[in-house]
Design a protein around this motif. Structure first.
Motif, PDB file in Angstrom:
ATOM      1  N   LEU A   1      34.440  63.809 -45.228  1.00  0.00           N
ATOM      2  CA  LEU A   1      34.921  63.894 -43.824  1.00  0.00           C
ATOM      3  C   LEU A   1      35.455  65.090 -44.015  1.00  0.00           C
ATOM      4  O   LEU A   1      36.605  65.224 -44.609  1.00  0.00           O
TER       5      LEU A   1
ATOM      6  N   GLN B   1      36.545  54.502 -35.424  1.00  0.00           N
ATOM      7  CA  GLN B   1      35.405  53.675 -34.717  1.00  0.00           C
ATOM      8  C   GLN B   1      36.014  52.830 -33.620  1.00  0.00           C
ATOM      9  O   GLN B   1      37.024  52.263 -33.391  1.00  0.00           O
TER      10      GLN B   1
ATOM     11  N   LEU C   1      31.248  53.299 -43.288  1.00  0.00           N
ATOM     12  CA  LEU C   1      31.888  54.575 -43.234  1.00  0.00           C
ATOM     13  C   LEU C   1      33.359  54.160 -42.677  1.00  0.00           C
ATOM     14  O   LEU C   1      34.232  55.106 -42.969  1.00  0.00           O
ATOM     15  N   SER C   2      33.691  53.305 -41.972  1.00  0.00           N
ATOM     16  CA  SER C   2      35.035  53.012 -41.657  1.00  0.00           C
ATOM     17  C   SER C   2      35.848  52.028 -42.518  1.00  0.00           C
ATOM     18  O   SER C   2      37.061  51.634 -42.253  1.00  0.00           O
TER      19      SER C   2
ATOM     20  N   VAL D   1      36.158  62.750 -36.278  1.00  0.00           N
ATOM     21  CA  VAL D   1      34.880  62.135 -35.921  1.00  0.00           C
ATOM     22  C   VAL D   1      34.944  60.972 -35.259  1.00  0.00           C
ATOM     23  O   VAL D   1      35.684  59.813 -36.015  1.00  0.00           O
TER      24      VAL D   1
ATOM     25  N   LEU E   1      30.990  65.399 -40.819  1.00  0.00           N
ATOM     26  CA  LEU E   1      30.705  64.284 -41.511  1.00  0.00           C
ATOM     27  C   LEU E   1      29.687  64.428 -42.380  1.00  0.00           C
ATOM     28  O   LEU E   1      28.467  64.928 -41.906  1.00  0.00           O
TER      29      LEU E   1
ATOM     30  N   PRO F   1      40.621  61.184 -33.292  1.00  0.00           N
ATOM     31  CA  PRO F   1      39.558  61.241 -34.268  1.00  0.00           C
ATOM     32  C   PRO F   1      39.253  62.703 -34.434  1.00  0.00           C
ATOM     33  O   PRO F   1      39.187  63.661 -33.665  1.00  0.00           O
TER      34      PRO F   1
ATOM     35  N   LEU G   1      38.649  59.505 -39.160  1.00  0.00           N
ATOM     36  CA  LEU G   1      37.277  58.782 -38.839  1.00  0.00           C
ATOM     37  C   LEU G   1      37.619  57.500 -38.144  1.00  0.00           C
ATOM     38  O   LEU G   1      38.118  56.512 -38.899  1.00  0.00           O
TER      39      LEU G   1
END
Ligand code: ATP
Length: 229
Positions: free
Chosen positions: A64, A84, A51-52, A150, A6, A148, A82
């Motif tokens: 990513l 969360q 980010l999400s 990340v 990331l 994921p 990605l």
């Protein structure tokens, strides 16, 4: 240096006329745990939201594995890897543990029942009957089912009793040992920095300090501001 898993560059988050995040840059290498710490209102949640895909960044890139996801819709960002674990957990209280796990889009939750036996025991119960710590495990398990690349965690210890905080961090340590790449936002700076390979300190929407978790734990300013020393 390999390409980071990331890589966030020059990220700006605005709410109307209010700028909450003023052009921050940071990265997370594959297999690394990176902590983002800071006081209330520093911009941690706004950063994760950008980010999400919950808020659209006003500027910047969110790469990513080399692919820029800045401004992409939330579902596309999850699909890209990605994922969360939300603050407040967003468990659907009246649905069963099992149904909550399948909200990830997965059709088989066996791996998570093996990993978290407490969830297997409780699989038919309404998720709202679980303790706060168990709900946090459920939220983590659901995120893991989305595969994921990340994993983003927003305040996983928030509102939990001290014993549950310890057990949630034990789960995160186990995920780290198994190679899960994580960006962890936490007000519990002590635990976050002990777990993390590296950390960034966010102050009023800017990155003040960065270093290894161990170095930040020994920094006098960090100790004064965030460790209650
Ligand atoms: P906390 O730990 O309290 O969530 P934080 O570090 O996550 O704090 P943010 O929630 O990202 O900080 O907030 C950063 C700044 O942006 C704060 O000044 C906050 O008041 C402002 N802010 C956050 N969300 C909004 C919003 N929806 N509209 C306007 N301002 C917002």
């Amino acid at each position: 240096m390999p390409e980071p898993a990331l890589d966030v560059r020059d990220l700006v988050v605005r709410y109307g006329a209010i700028e909450a995040v003023h052009g921050i840059s940071f990265d997370v290498q594959a297999g690394e745990v990176v902590a983002l710490i800071g006081a209330n209102g520093a911009g941690k949640t706004s950063t994760l939201a950008a980010l999400s895909g919950l808020v659209r960044p006003a500027r910047g890139t969110v790469r990513l594995l080399g692919r820029d996801l800045a401004g992409a819709p939330a579902h596309a960002i999850v699909r890209a890897g990605l994922v969360q674990v939300p603050e407040g957990r967003e468990i659907l209280a009246r649905m069963s543990v099992h149904e909550n796990l399948l909200l990830s889009g997965a059709t088989d939750a066996t791996a998570m029942y093996e990993r978290f036996p407490i969830l297997a025991e409780r699989r038919a119960l309404p998720a709202g009957n679980l303790s706060g710590g168990e709900q946090q495990l459920l939220a983590i398990a659901r995120a893991l089912l989305a595969k994921p690349r990340v994993l983003l965690l927003d305040e996983p210890s928030l509102g939990l009793a001290p014993k549950m905080v310890a057990s949630v961090f034990e789960v995160l340590a186990e995920l780290k040992r198994s190679g899960t790449t994580m960006l962890l936002v936490e007000q519990n700076a002590l635990r976050a920095l002990r777990l993390a390979d590296r950390g960034y300190v966010l102050e009023l929407g800017r990155i003040g300090l960065t270093g290894t978790g161990a170095a930040l734990l020994q920094d006098a300013g960090v100790a004064r501001a965030y460790l209650g020393a």
